[in-house]
Design an enzyme around this catalytic site. Structure first.
Site, PDB file in Angstrom:
ATOM      1  N   LYS A   1     -16.617  14.218 -36.148  1.00  0.00           N
ATOM      2  CA  LYS A   1     -15.645  13.994 -35.085  1.00  0.00           C
ATOM      3  C   LYS A   1     -16.286  13.139 -33.995  1.00  0.00           C
ATOM      4  O   LYS A   1     -17.478  13.238 -33.728  1.00  0.00           O
ATOM      5  CB  LYS A   1     -15.204  15.350 -34.520  1.00  0.00           C
ATOM      6  CG  LYS A   1     -14.067  15.288 -33.530  1.00  0.00           C
ATOM      7  CD  LYS A   1     -13.655  16.691 -33.117  1.00  0.00           C
ATOM      8  CE  LYS A   1     -12.465  16.702 -32.182  1.00  0.00           C
ATOM      9  NZ  LYS A   1     -12.047  18.082 -31.843  1.00  0.00           N
TER      10      LYS A   1
ATOM     11  N   SER B   1      -8.681  23.187 -32.815  1.00  0.00           N
ATOM     12  CA  SER B   1      -8.882  21.773 -33.131  1.00  0.00           C
ATOM     13  C   SER B   1      -9.564  21.495 -34.462  1.00  0.00           C
ATOM     14  O   SER B   1      -9.545  20.363 -34.934  1.00  0.00           O
ATOM     15  CB  SER B   1      -9.675  21.093 -32.007  1.00  0.00           C
ATOM     16  OG  SER B   1      -8.881  20.994 -30.851  1.00  0.00           O
TER      17      SER B   1
ATOM     18  N   SER C   1      -7.471  18.615 -32.337  1.00  0.00           N
ATOM     19  CA  SER C   1      -7.896  17.280 -32.003  1.00  0.00           C
ATOM     20  C   SER C   1      -8.817  16.654 -33.043  1.00  0.00           C
ATOM     21  O   SER C   1      -9.177  15.487 -32.934  1.00  0.00           O
ATOM     22  CB  SER C   1      -8.608  17.298 -30.643  1.00  0.00           C
ATOM     23  OG  SER C   1      -9.752  18.157 -30.668  1.00  0.00           O
TER      24      SER C   1
END
Length: 558
Positions: A129, A228, A204
């Site tokens: 990420k 997330s 996210s």
């Protein structure tokens, strides 16, 4: 320079270092929604590329260690598939081909010279990420203002992964501010769901979810402060694991709301095969991360806990299913996923009881209020240098007049008021622990419930702009329960019909019900969430394996 120009230049440079032969010329039309199988058909991938990228983490590591496949070959194969995934779903941010292949080459040379692997993850490409800090690479987390900020050193996790022999090779897309269950920002744009591109990939860690689903990476790392990791994993049909606070080192990663110590963001893996979760977790802990990050709990991997010493040694387990949270009832396919799970566990000889939800609305409000306490100031500070607008809607048309789902108070709240929220959080955790303990009278095992199974969200992957507050994931970030996402099935309009309802828990419940149309969600993955107690990562992984095996065994019969 205007923020629009900065963003455009950054996006334009994204694929500059990618060999042009990795760009496919036969992309499906924009009207083609389900692209999950396209990489196998792409003219970019050879038969060997397909074999490598379709392999489990365990198979990859075995073949890398035996020199059947070189790290350069494996990294190249996943790069090619990741670039195809990028063209299909827009899931990547940073792509550093030369650096990753140079690293892979060093690993191959080490193995050839010494006959031994560097570590437990030798030669394995790993995606990350955008938050995860890698020296000399940017981590914009969707802020135009952060373009050009290069990390001065690796995050602790990257140092550990490299010491284990891993090959970091791409970073993945996130929403601006990170505080969304969808993925869109002004730099890289929107990430879509490979099973149905009219739906969100979640957030996210939405870039990770889409990339892993398309098998453009064998193992990815996301973060989770409200769901997330779990939301993208569930929406994209992959496994995702949220560990408890401070078991995986976070030092050196960039973040939004940095300094919120009451509700901590955690790092965890996403993977197409459940074996990757244990492999990642056990490998990282073997490097004693508490000696490199002062917040990490000094706790080694426990094989006893993995063997379920506190859960009847894994014999007859008792699971509790939370069918809904009393706030928003799940859509029919989500309910079907729970029913399939219950049937599979009963067939495997385990016991299943109903879980009575406990103060879910209070828990959700408490964590929301803590996170929102000074969020407005944090967001404004981040965008101030360039003046980019703060995104307030994930809708396809950004002029959407609807209020944002995450709307923190403009002036923040006083410190004393925040302290009261922290006290309330402590009390809620104690009460929930007591509620769990009281299930001992219902289980028939002499123990309280071993694990709780619930929806991951009230919907499968939502249409863009309609992802709501993460009501089924957010409470676990307050309670600090480790949680695994397990894919179960996919939406089938013939099976998942809309049934009439007259009574609703809340206005949000009614809105969620009215939103459901089986055709809209066709092919969207269905997932469940398995939660254990605080600190029980090993046991939660083991019980998730038991559930996953039961589901696989039952599939031909259900």
């Amino acid at each position: 320079m205007a923020w629009q120009q900065i963003a455009a230049e950054k996006k334009a440079h994204q694929l500059d270092s990618v060999p042009k032969e990795w760009l496919t010329s036969d992309l499906p039309s924009e009207e083609t929604l389900n692209v999950i199988n396209f990489p196998q058909e792409s003219n970019v991938l050879s038969a060997l590329d397909r074999e490598i990228t379709e392999s489990s983490v365990a198979s990859l590591l075995a073949n890398l260690a035996s020199s059947k496949w070189s790290s350069v070959q494996v990294t190249t194969s996943f790069y090619k598939r990741a670039i195809v995934a990028q063209q299909l779903t827009n899931c990547l941010t940073e792509i550093f081909v030369d650096r990753a292949l140079a690293r892979a080459k060093e690993l191959d040379e080490h193995l050839e010279k010494t006959g031994t692997v560097v570590g437990a993850l030798h030669g394995l490409p790993i995606s990350l990420k955008d938050q995860v800090g890698i020296k000399q690479i940017e981590s914009t987390i969707g802020y135009v203002s952060w373009v050009g900020k290069f990390a001065e050193k690796n995050s602790v996790l990257i140092d550990i992964l490299e010491s284990l022999g891993a090959v970091p090779f791409v970073k993945t897309n996130v929403p601006q501010t990170l505080m969304w269950g969808e993925t869109f920002n002004h730099i890289f744009g929107r990430t879509t769901n490979p099973y149905n591109r009219s739906l969100t990939s979640g957030g996210s860690s939405g870039g990770e979810g889409a990339l892993i689903a398309l098998k453009g990476s064998p193992l990815g790392v996301g973060t989770d402060i409200g769901g997330s990791i779990r939301i993208p994993a569930g929406f994209c049909g992959v496994y995702g694991f949220r560990p408890s606070y401070n078991r995986i080192p976070y030092a050196g990663c960039v973040n939004t709301l940095d300094g919120v110590d009451s509700i901590l963001s955690v790092l965890g893996p996403l993977c197409n095969t459940l074996d990757g979760t244990k492999t990642f977790f056990k490998a990282v802990l073997s490097k004693e991360p508490w000696l490199k990050d002062p917040l990490v709990v000094c706790k080694r991997w426990s094989e006893e806990e993995y063997n379920l010493i506190d859960h009847g040694n894994g014999g007859k387990l008792c699971f509790a299913i939370m069918w809904d949270n009393g706030i928003v009832a799940p859509h029919p396919p989500v309910r079907r996923g729970l029913e399939l799970t219950k049937a599979a566990l009963l067939a495997a000889g385990h016991r299943v009881i109903d879980w009575t939800p406990y103060k879910q609305a209070e828990i959700t409000k408490n964590i929301y209020d803590i996170i929102a306490a000074a969020a407005a100031e944090d967001f404004k500070t981040a965008v101030a240098p360039t003046g980019e607008p703060i995104i307030t809607s994930m809708a396809l048309i950004q002029q959407d007049p609807e209020p944002p789902l995450f709307s923190p108070p403009e002036g923040g709240i006083p410190a004393f008021e925040l302290w009261q929220l922290h006290k309330k959080k402590r009390d809620l955790r104690q009460e929930h622990l007591n509620h769990w303990e009281e299930t001992v009278s219902q289980t028939g095992t002499g123990r309280p419930v071993d694990a709780i199974i619930s929806p991951m969200a009230p919907t499968p992957a939502s249409p863009h702009g309609l992802g709501g507050i993460p009501q089924y994931t957010l409470p676990l970030n307050l309670l600090d329960y480790p949680a695994m996402i397990i894919p179960v099935s996919n939406v089938d309009p013939e099976l998942d019909v809309k049934e009439p309802r007259e009574a609703f828990y809340t206005a949000e419940d009614r809105e969620n019900y009215e939103q459901y149309d089986p055709a809209t969600y066709e092919n969207a993955p269905i997932a469940i969430q398995v939660m254990g107690r605080t600190g029980e990562e090993e046991a939660t992984i083991a019980m998730s394996e038991i559930i996953d095996q039961a589901l696989r065994a039952a599939k031909p019969k259900l």
